[in-house]
Design an enzyme around this catalytic site. Structure first.
Site, short mmCIF file in Angstrom:
data_model
loop_
_atom_site.label_atom_id
_atom_site.label_comp_id
_atom_site.label_asym_id
_atom_site.label_seq_id
_atom_site.Cartn_x
_atom_site.Cartn_y
_atom_site.Cartn_z
N SER A 297 0.85 -1.20 0.00
CA SER A 297 0.00 0.00 0.00
C SER A 297 0.88 1.24 0.00
CB SER A 297 -0.88 0.02 1.26
OG SER A 297 -1.49 1.30 1.39
N TYR B 5 -1.00 -0.29 10.42
CA TYR B 5 -1.29 -0.75 9.06
C TYR B 5 -0.14 -0.35 8.13
CZ TYR B 5 -3.50 -1.14 4.46
OH TYR B 5 -3.77 -1.46 3.15
P1 NAP Z 1 -11.28 -6.55 1.02
O1 NAP Z 1 -12.30 -6.43 -0.06
O2 NAP Z 1 -11.69 -6.37 2.42
O3 NAP Z 1 -10.54 -7.95 0.81
C1 NAP Z 1 -9.74 -8.53 1.80
C2 NAP Z 1 -9.62 -10.01 1.48
O4 NAP Z 1 -8.79 -10.61 2.47
C3 NAP Z 1 -10.96 -10.70 1.51
O5 NAP Z 1 -11.02 -11.66 0.49
C4 NAP Z 1 -10.98 -11.39 2.87
O6 NAP Z 1 -11.76 -12.56 2.77
C5 NAP Z 1 -9.50 -11.71 3.03
N1 NAP Z 1 -9.16 -11.87 4.44
C6 NAP Z 1 -9.35 -10.98 5.44
N2 NAP Z 1 -8.94 -11.51 6.60
C7 NAP Z 1 -8.51 -12.77 6.33
C8 NAP Z 1 -8.01 -13.82 7.12
N3 NAP Z 1 -7.87 -13.71 8.44
N4 NAP Z 1 -7.65 -14.99 6.50
C9 NAP Z 1 -7.82 -15.13 5.16
N5 NAP Z 1 -8.28 -14.16 4.37
C10 NAP Z 1 -8.64 -13.00 4.95
O7 NAP Z 1 -10.10 -5.48 0.79
P2 NAP Z 1 -9.12 -5.19 -0.42
O8 NAP Z 1 -9.00 -3.74 -0.51
O9 NAP Z 1 -9.45 -5.98 -1.62
O10 NAP Z 1 -7.74 -5.75 0.21
C11 NAP Z 1 -6.82 -6.54 -0.48
C12 NAP Z 1 -5.41 -6.05 -0.20
O11 NAP Z 1 -5.25 -4.74 -0.76
C13 NAP Z 1 -5.06 -5.93 1.28
O12 NAP Z 1 -3.76 -6.45 1.51
C14 NAP Z 1 -5.07 -4.43 1.51
O13 NAP Z 1 -4.23 -4.05 2.57
C15 NAP Z 1 -4.57 -3.93 0.17
N6 NAP Z 1 -4.85 -2.53 -0.10
C16 NAP Z 1 -6.14 -2.08 -0.22
C17 NAP Z 1 -6.36 -0.73 -0.45
C18 NAP Z 1 -7.76 -0.19 -0.58
O14 NAP Z 1 -7.93 1.05 -0.50
N7 NAP Z 1 -8.77 -1.02 -0.80
C19 NAP Z 1 -5.30 0.17 -0.58
C20 NAP Z 1 -3.99 -0.33 -0.44
C21 NAP Z 1 -3.79 -1.65 -0.22
P3 NAP Z 1 -12.57 -13.28 3.96
O15 NAP Z 1 -13.23 -12.22 4.78
O16 NAP Z 1 -13.50 -14.18 3.21
O17 NAP Z 1 -11.54 -14.06 4.72
#
Ligand code: NAP
Length: 262
Positions: free
Chosen positions: A140, A153
């Site tokens: 990120s 984070y």
């Molecule tokens: P999201 O829609 O909340 O997706 C998170 C994913 O991680 C979900 O599939 C969730 O599935 C899984 N997850 C959460 N806790 C888990 C656990 N304990 N064990 C296994 N799986 C788990 O958010 P996203 O934005 O797509 O996030 C994906 C990545 O992008 C993350 O690493 C996040 O830090 C990064 N990121 C996001 C942003 C943003 O603004 N969205 C910005 C920078 C970086 P389940 O709940 O089914 O387990």
């Protein structure tokens, strides 16, 4: 390794991970989807099997649980069809540092750092042995900016970026491609899960645009991909400034400003 290797994607039940699943399926890759919510992964898998005609396995695992993480590690170690790991599962944590509980912090660090490095560690020896493979780590831009006020984070994401840069240097010459993707705010469920209203953010990228841009970086074999950074020279200058201080760090004596006069 097959020409179109199987891709294992963590956090594939929603957001960025589910979008990677969609894009890699359309490129003809078989998939292994990993997350906790089996039902959502089954719905996604059914759609992608139908639309893209690829084979999809589902591994239900809570990656903060070491026993469940071990099952995913074993799959990465043993399944020779898997040639790409997308280390995407992650969470954010709202609130100030003093308001966050030690347990919540521990879970966040386990998911965003321990799981990421253990999964990379499970697969890397096999990739090195065959001289090919790719590890994509979703970091990120917050990991570059303590000023943003998401200290824990951001620290986990600084870890992911550093790890990716180090692994790229170590594994790249052995034929293994390592990419860190640094999204800025992207419209996914991560915000709601951290009790933050995404609509209060000044600027948000749509998830499809983010993943498509990240895949352009992947196809170019970029070590670091920052889809939202329009001026790529700024990143190059930042890296050059960091590298410029390295020769000065190894010294026998403390700098003059730390010399104690007796
Ligand atoms: P999201 O829609 O909340 O997706 C998170 C994913 O991680 C979900 O599939 C969730 O599935 C899984 N997850 C959460 N806790 C888990 C656990 N304990 N064990 C296994 N799986 C788990 O958010 P996203 O934005 O797509 O996030 C994906 C990545 O992008 C993350 O690493 C996040 O830090 C990064 N990121 C996001 C942003 C943003 O603004 N969205 C910005 C920078 C970086 P389940 O709940 O089914 O387990």
């Amino acid at each position: 390794m097959a020409e179109n290797p199987t891709v294992l994607i963590t956090g594939a039940s929603s957001g960025i991970g589910a979008t990677y699943a969609d894009r890699f399926a359309r490129r003809g890759h078989d998939l292994v989807l990993v997350a906790r919510d089996k039902q959502r992964m089954e719905a996604l898998a059914a759609r992608l099997r139908d639309e893209a005609g690829v084979a999809i396995d589902i591994l239900q695992a809570d990656l903060t649980n070491l026993a469940e993480l071990a099952v995913v590690e074993a799959r990465l170690r043993d399944d020779r069809r898997i040639g790409i790991l997308v280390n995407n599962a992650g969470a954010a944590l709202g609130g100030t540092f003093v308001a966050q509980t030690a347990n919540d912090i521990g879970r966040l660090v386990a998911l965003n750092t321990t799981a990421v490095v253990r999964l990379a560690s499970a697969v890397a020896p096999r990739f090195v042995k065959v001289g090919e493979g790719a590890i994509v780590n979703i970091s990120s831009v917050v990991g570059l900016a303590p000023e943003l006020g998401m200290s824990v984070y951001g620290a986990t994401k600084a870890f992911v970026t550093f790890l990716s840069q180090g692994l790229s240097l170590e594994l790249g010459p052995k034929g293994v491609y390592v990419q860190a993707v640094l999204p800025a705010a992207t419209r996914t469920e991560i915000w709601e899960r951290a009790s933050i209203d995404v609509n209060t953010l000044p600027v948000v990228m749509e998830v499809g645009e983010l993943v498509d841009a990240a895949l352009v970086g992947f196809d170019r074999r970029e070590p670091i991909t920052i889809p939202s950074l329009h001026n790529a020279e700024q990143w190059a200058a930042y890296q050059a400034a960091r590298q410029a201080i390295l020769p000065g760090l190894r010294q026998e004596h403390a700098a003059a400003r730390y010399q104690v006069s007796v």
